[in-house]
Design a protein around this motif. Structure first.
Motif, PDB file in Angstrom:
ATOM      1  N   PRO A  72       0.796  -1.191  -0.155  1.00 18.60           N
ATOM      2  CA  PRO A  72       0.056   0.141  -0.097  1.00 18.60           C
ATOM      3  C   PRO A  72       0.646   1.345  -0.244  1.00 18.60           C
ATOM      4  O   PRO A  72       2.082   1.318   0.480  1.00 18.60           O
ATOM      5  CB  PRO A  72      -0.769  -0.077   1.316  1.00 18.60           C
ATOM      6  N   ALA A  73       0.308   2.390  -0.423  1.00 17.44           N
ATOM      7  CA  ALA A  73       1.075   3.550  -0.531  1.00 17.44           C
ATOM      8  C   ALA A  73       1.455   4.085   0.742  1.00 17.44           C
ATOM      9  O   ALA A  73       0.452   3.850   1.705  1.00 17.44           O
ATOM     10  CB  ALA A  73       0.146   4.643  -1.512  1.00 17.44           C
ATOM     11  N   THR A  74       2.265   5.035   1.092  1.00 15.70           N
ATOM     12  CA  THR A  74       2.634   5.235   2.186  1.00 15.70           C
ATOM     13  C   THR A  74       2.752   7.045   1.835  1.00 15.70           C
ATOM     14  O   THR A  74       3.119   7.444   0.932  1.00 15.70           O
ATOM     15  CB  THR A  74       4.078   4.932   2.940  1.00 15.70           C
ATOM     16  N   TYR A  75       2.543   7.592   3.025  1.00 18.89           N
ATOM     17  CA  TYR A  75       2.510   9.259   2.761  1.00 18.89           C
ATOM     18  C   TYR A  75       3.214   9.887   3.986  1.00 18.89           C
ATOM     19  O   TYR A  75       3.463   9.256   4.997  1.00 18.89           O
ATOM     20  CB  TYR A  75       0.980   9.768   2.924  1.00 18.89           C
ATOM     21  N   PRO A 108       2.213  11.095  -1.398  1.00 16.06           N
ATOM     22  CA  PRO A 108       2.727  10.055  -1.414  1.00 16.06           C
ATOM     23  C   PRO A 108       4.400   9.934  -1.357  1.00 16.06           C
ATOM     24  O   PRO A 108       5.068  10.809  -2.039  1.00 16.06           O
ATOM     25  CB  PRO A 108       2.192   9.428  -2.789  1.00 16.06           C
ATOM     26  N   ASN A 132       4.174  13.022  -9.288  1.00 16.92           N
ATOM     27  CA  ASN A 132       4.872  11.764  -9.522  1.00 16.92           C
ATOM     28  C   ASN A 132       5.880  11.480 -10.467  1.00 16.92           C
ATOM     29  O   ASN A 132       5.742  12.024 -11.615  1.00 16.92           O
ATOM     30  CB  ASN A 132       3.695  10.689  -9.783  1.00 16.92           C
ATOM     31  N   ASP A 229      -4.265   4.769  -9.994  1.00 14.92           N
ATOM     32  CA  ASP A 229      -4.007   5.042  -8.748  1.00 14.92           C
ATOM     33  C   ASP A 229      -5.089   5.731  -8.117  1.00 14.92           C
ATOM     34  O   ASP A 229      -4.920   6.464  -7.282  1.00 14.92           O
ATOM     35  CB  ASP A 229      -2.819   6.099  -8.805  1.00 14.92           C
ATOM     36  N   THR A 232      -5.167   6.023  -4.332  1.00  7.72           N
ATOM     37  CA  THR A 232      -4.215   7.014  -3.550  1.00  7.72           C
ATOM     38  C   THR A 232      -4.670   8.388  -3.943  1.00  7.72           C
ATOM     39  O   THR A 232      -4.351   9.336  -2.931  1.00  7.72           O
ATOM     40  CB  THR A 232      -2.636   6.646  -4.202  1.00  7.72           C
ATOM     41  N   HIS A 235      -7.192   9.583  -1.707  1.00  6.26           N
ATOM     42  CA  HIS A 235      -6.621   9.936  -0.126  1.00  6.26           C
ATOM     43  C   HIS A 235      -5.917  11.077  -0.015  1.00  6.26           C
ATOM     44  O   HIS A 235      -6.385  11.669   0.808  1.00  6.26           O
ATOM     45  CB  HIS A 235      -5.528   8.699   0.236  1.00  6.26           C
TER      46      HIS A 235
END
Length: 246
Positions: A72-75, A108, A132, A229, A232, A235
């Motif tokens: 999973p994506a982390t932020y 992200p 990105n 995405d 993400t 979020h």
């Protein structure tokens, strides 16, 4: 006349009967294939080979490991100060951005910050931007304008934002669908939320007034990146909020 049976005949018949009654398991088949008349000794080469084959058979039928799924994506949290163009780029002393922040949003891990120039800040109010690195047009940024105590009607706000944002103008012009709604946080602060579904791109926008300023947070992505995405991007869109009084 009675028929006499030799001991070897009796043993053969007994073995055949047992063989017919008990179906062979995977392990039994492996042992018979390796040594027809005896089980391989556990420490022998044949025993190790049989164990390896049995283990391979079990692994072949095991469900796929969860580790194969993408992580999973982390932020990390970005603290925005919404400094004016005159005060931008220095003269901040030792004050931390966290202590002087007027708004926050999640970024992200792995995304890059694009430094905003004084000219850009002064002309269209852009205060911060991240993108990105794999696709630079997949990005989030925030603009602000001073002198706004409350929000105008939703359609007026969106049209005014587009006046200084050519990309937003093009997206609105080619949009298949534009939705808008009003939301309030736990403090009762009003936010306008827009979602624009264009032919080749998607945009999520959140707008609010606080500190006598209007803040607009944008999350933009081309259609392929949006489809990939979306979790993400939603979020980071929902993570935006102002800090302090409003």
């Amino acid at each position: 006349m009675a028929t006499s049976l030799s001991p070897s005949t009796i043993l053969s018949s007994t073995a055949a009967a047992k063989s017919a009654q008990a179906p062979l398991t995977v392990a039994t088949k492996i042992h018979i294939s390796a040594h027809p008349n005896k089980h391989p000794f556990p420490g022998s080469a044949a025993g190790l080979a049989a164990t390896a084959i049995a283990a391979a058979a079990v692994l072949a039928t095991a469900p796929p490991s969860l580790a194969e799924s993408p992580p999973p994506a982390t932020y990390h949290v970005y603290y925005g100060t919404a400094a004016s163009a005159a005060n931008y780029g220095g003269y901040g002393g030792n004050a931390s951005k966290k202590d002087t922040a007027e708004y926050v949003y999640d970024v992200p891990d792995g995304w890059k910050e694009r430094l905003v120039s004084k000219v850009e800040k002064g002309t269209n109010g852009t205060d911060s931007e991240f993108y990105n690195p794999k696709k630079r047009t997949e990005k989030e940024y925030l603009t602000f304008l001073a002198g706004f105590r409350q929000l105008a009607p939703k359609d007026v706000v969106l049209n005014n934002l587009a006046l200084s944002d050519v990309e937003l103008q093009d997206l609105i012009a080619s949009a298949d669908n534009i939705s808008s709604e009003e939301k309030k946080n736990e403090k009762g602060q009003l936010y306008y939320v827009y979602e624009i579904d264009g032919v080749g791109a998607h945009s999520l926008i959140s707008v609010t007034c606080a500190n006598n300023k209007l803040y607009a947070h944008f999350v933009n992505a081309p259609a392929p990146e949006w489809n990939r995405d979306q979790g993400t991007l939603r979020h980071i869109h929902e993570s935006f909020e102002t800090v302090g009084s409003y």
